[in-house]
Design a protein around this motif. Structure first.
Motif, PDB file in Angstrom:
ATOM      1  N   ASP A  28      -3.896   3.216 -10.958  1.00  0.00           N
ATOM      2  CA  ASP A  28      -3.510   1.966 -10.318  1.00  0.00           C
ATOM      3  C   ASP A  28      -2.430   2.302  -9.297  1.00  0.00           C
ATOM      4  O   ASP A  28      -1.628   3.225  -9.508  1.00  0.00           O
ATOM      5  N   VAL A  29      -2.408   1.569  -8.193  1.00  0.00           N
ATOM      6  CA  VAL A  29      -1.508   1.909  -7.098  1.00  0.00           C
ATOM      7  C   VAL A  29      -0.809   0.658  -6.587  1.00  0.00           C
ATOM      8  O   VAL A  29      -1.445  -0.364  -6.331  1.00  0.00           O
ATOM      9  N   VAL A  30       0.514   0.746  -6.460  1.00  0.00           N
ATOM     10  CA  VAL A  30       1.276  -0.248  -5.708  1.00  0.00           C
ATOM     11  C   VAL A  30       1.410   0.311  -4.300  1.00  0.00           C
ATOM     12  O   VAL A  30       2.058   1.338  -4.087  1.00  0.00           O
ATOM     13  N   ALA A  31       0.745  -0.337  -3.348  1.00  0.00           N
ATOM     14  CA  ALA A  31       0.676   0.150  -1.970  1.00  0.00           C
ATOM     15  C   ALA A  31       1.680  -0.618  -1.122  1.00  0.00           C
ATOM     16  O   ALA A  31       1.493  -1.806  -0.844  1.00  0.00           O
ATOM     17  N   VAL A  32       2.747   0.068  -0.712  1.00  0.00           N
ATOM     18  CA  VAL A  32       3.845  -0.570   0.022  1.00  0.00           C
ATOM     19  C   VAL A  32       3.677  -0.332   1.512  1.00  0.00           C
ATOM     20  O   VAL A  32       3.414   0.796   1.952  1.00  0.00           O
ATOM     21  N   GLY A  33       3.832  -1.389   2.288  1.00  0.00           N
ATOM     22  CA  GLY A  33       3.760  -1.256   3.737  1.00  0.00           C
ATOM     23  C   GLY A  33       4.131  -2.553   4.404  1.00  0.00           C
ATOM     24  O   GLY A  33       4.456  -3.555   3.748  1.00  0.00           O
ATOM     25  N   ARG A  34       4.050  -2.548   5.730  1.00  0.00           N
ATOM     26  CA  ARG A  34       4.416  -3.745   6.495  1.00  0.00           C
ATOM     27  C   ARG A  34       3.205  -4.500   7.015  1.00  0.00           C
ATOM     28  O   ARG A  34       3.349  -5.628   7.476  1.00  0.00           O
ATOM     29  N   ARG A  35       2.004  -3.903   6.944  1.00  0.00           N
ATOM     30  CA  ARG A  35       0.815  -4.526   7.524  1.00  0.00           C
ATOM     31  C   ARG A  35      -0.122  -5.019   6.430  1.00  0.00           C
ATOM     32  O   ARG A  35      -0.863  -4.248   5.822  1.00  0.00           O
ATOM     33  N   ALA A  36      -0.059  -6.323   6.190  1.00  0.00           N
ATOM     34  CA  ALA A  36      -0.807  -6.924   5.084  1.00  0.00           C
ATOM     35  C   ALA A  36      -2.301  -6.694   5.223  1.00  0.00           C
ATOM     36  O   ALA A  36      -2.987  -6.403   4.236  1.00  0.00           O
ATOM     37  N   ASP A  37      -2.832  -6.806   6.444  1.00  0.00           N
ATOM     38  CA  ASP A  37      -4.279  -6.675   6.625  1.00  0.00           C
ATOM     39  C   ASP A  37      -4.767  -5.295   6.208  1.00  0.00           C
ATOM     40  O   ASP A  37      -5.801  -5.156   5.549  1.00  0.00           O
ATOM     41  N   ARG A  38      -3.996  -4.268   6.559  1.00  0.00           N
ATOM     42  CA  ARG A  38      -4.407  -2.907   6.193  1.00  0.00           C
ATOM     43  C   ARG A  38      -4.289  -2.666   4.690  1.00  0.00           C
ATOM     44  O   ARG A  38      -5.131  -1.996   4.100  1.00  0.00           O
ATOM     45  N   LEU A  39      -3.253  -3.187   4.080  1.00  0.00           N
ATOM     46  CA  LEU A  39      -3.098  -3.008   2.639  1.00  0.00           C
ATOM     47  C   LEU A  39      -4.187  -3.748   1.872  1.00  0.00           C
ATOM     48  O   LEU A  39      -4.703  -3.250   0.860  1.00  0.00           O
ATOM     49  N   GLU A  40      -4.553  -4.931   2.344  1.00  0.00           N
ATOM     50  CA  GLU A  40      -5.628  -5.686   1.693  1.00  0.00           C
ATOM     51  C   GLU A  40      -6.968  -4.973   1.846  1.00  0.00           C
ATOM     52  O   GLU A  40      -7.784  -4.953   0.917  1.00  0.00           O
ATOM     53  N   ALA A  41      -7.211  -4.380   3.010  1.00  0.00           N
ATOM     54  CA  ALA A  41      -8.447  -3.616   3.206  1.00  0.00           C
ATOM     55  C   ALA A  41      -8.477  -2.405   2.282  1.00  0.00           C
ATOM     56  O   ALA A  41      -9.530  -2.054   1.718  1.00  0.00           O
ATOM     57  N   LEU A  42      -7.332  -1.763   2.118  1.00  0.00           N
ATOM     58  CA  LEU A  42      -7.231  -0.634   1.193  1.00  0.00           C
ATOM     59  C   LEU A  42      -7.558  -1.072  -0.228  1.00  0.00           C
ATOM     60  O   LEU A  42      -8.335  -0.421  -0.943  1.00  0.00           O
ATOM     61  N   ALA A  43      -6.998  -2.193  -0.646  1.00  0.00           N
ATOM     62  CA  ALA A  43      -7.242  -2.694  -2.002  1.00  0.00           C
ATOM     63  C   ALA A  43      -8.716  -2.990  -2.222  1.00  0.00           C
ATOM     64  O   ALA A  43      -9.269  -2.732  -3.308  1.00  0.00           O
TER      65      ALA A  43
END
Length: 258
Positions: A28-43
């Motif tokens: 499981d990964v907590v993915a920290v960043g500033r760009r919500a769209d990219r983090l959601e695509a990663l998820a």
């Protein structure tokens, strides 16, 4: 043990490659960043594990505090301090706001996130902290002809090397590993965001950097340099460091006496 990793700067480059690799391995990964769209695509890429986006700006105290709270309260098995900015330019031209941002993201944030994560890892007897620096940490003795100018950036990375080495020694035998990962030029958006076109320069892939980091943890390396074939070069640096450290005395060195 349930595997839970937190990766900063996970929306692109090495951070994204770390998050994807760890999720692919079942973490499981907590993915920290500033760009919500990219983090959601990663998820969305990994429906079989939890990839949790955490929007935070590590150049702010509020952002660091929000991520530190996760590090302190959740059972992390790995913390990857990857987020970064460069701001290459002559020191006298570097705006104070950019200098502050660089030091906050690359010195203060990794220090404080590791500080938040270590007590829980010690209590559980297991964990790993990976601080992503770079070979520029070793470029301090370079001559004036070497460009680009990057005094604050090089100093920030050197901080990560020294801190990781000392912390690794402090935590020896506890089950908590510490690594500083020092790639050279990597094929990411990082340099383009600084206005540097390195498209014609040979570059390592972010995926290869991650491969080296994870294998380096298995090998017990504190300093992992993915592009350095001859590891004895690094050992000679460390031996020279310790020789200089051990060569001091309370007597004034002769070259300083009139």
């Amino acid at each position: 043990m349930h595997q839970l990793a937190l990766v900063t700067g996970a929306s692109s480059g090495i951070g994204r490659a770390f998050a994807r690799r760890l999720a692919g391995l079942g973490h499981d990964v907590v993915a920290v960043g500033r760009r919500a769209d990219r983090l959601e695509a990663l998820a969305a890429e990994f429906p079989d594990v939890e990839v949790r986006p955490l929007i935070a700006d590590l150049s702010t105290g509020e952002g660091v505090d929000a991520v530190a709270d996760v590090c302190a309260t959740e059972p992390l098995t790995m913390l990857v301090n990857n987020a970064g900015v460069a701001h290459y330019m002559p020191f006298a031209d570097l705006p104070a706001a950019k200098a502050r941002e660089l030091v906050q993201v690359k010195v203060a944030a990794p220090t404080l996130l590791a500080r938040a994560a270590v007590p829980g890892m010690l209590a559980r007897g297991a964990g790993a902290i990976v601080n992503v620096a770079g070979m520029i940490a070793f470029s301090g003795p370079a001559p004036a002809s070497q460009l680009p100018r990057r005094a604050v950036y090089a100093g920030a990375l050197a901080h990560l090397v020294a801190m990781s080495q000392v912390l690794a020694a402090e935590l020896s035998g506890t089950g908590v590993a510490v690594q500083v990962l020092c790639p050279g030029v990597v094929a990411t958006e990082f340099h383009e965001r600084q206005g540097l076109d390195l498209s014609g320069v040979p570059r390592m892939s972010a995926e290869d950097v991650v491969t080296a980091g994870l294998r380096g943890l298995e090998l017990g390396e504190t300093v992992c340099a993915p592009g350095v074939e001859d590891a004895s070069l690094l050992q000679r640096v460390f031996d020279a460091d310790l020789a200089a450290f051990g060569g001091q005395s309370t007597e004034l060195a002769g070259r300083y006496r009139s």
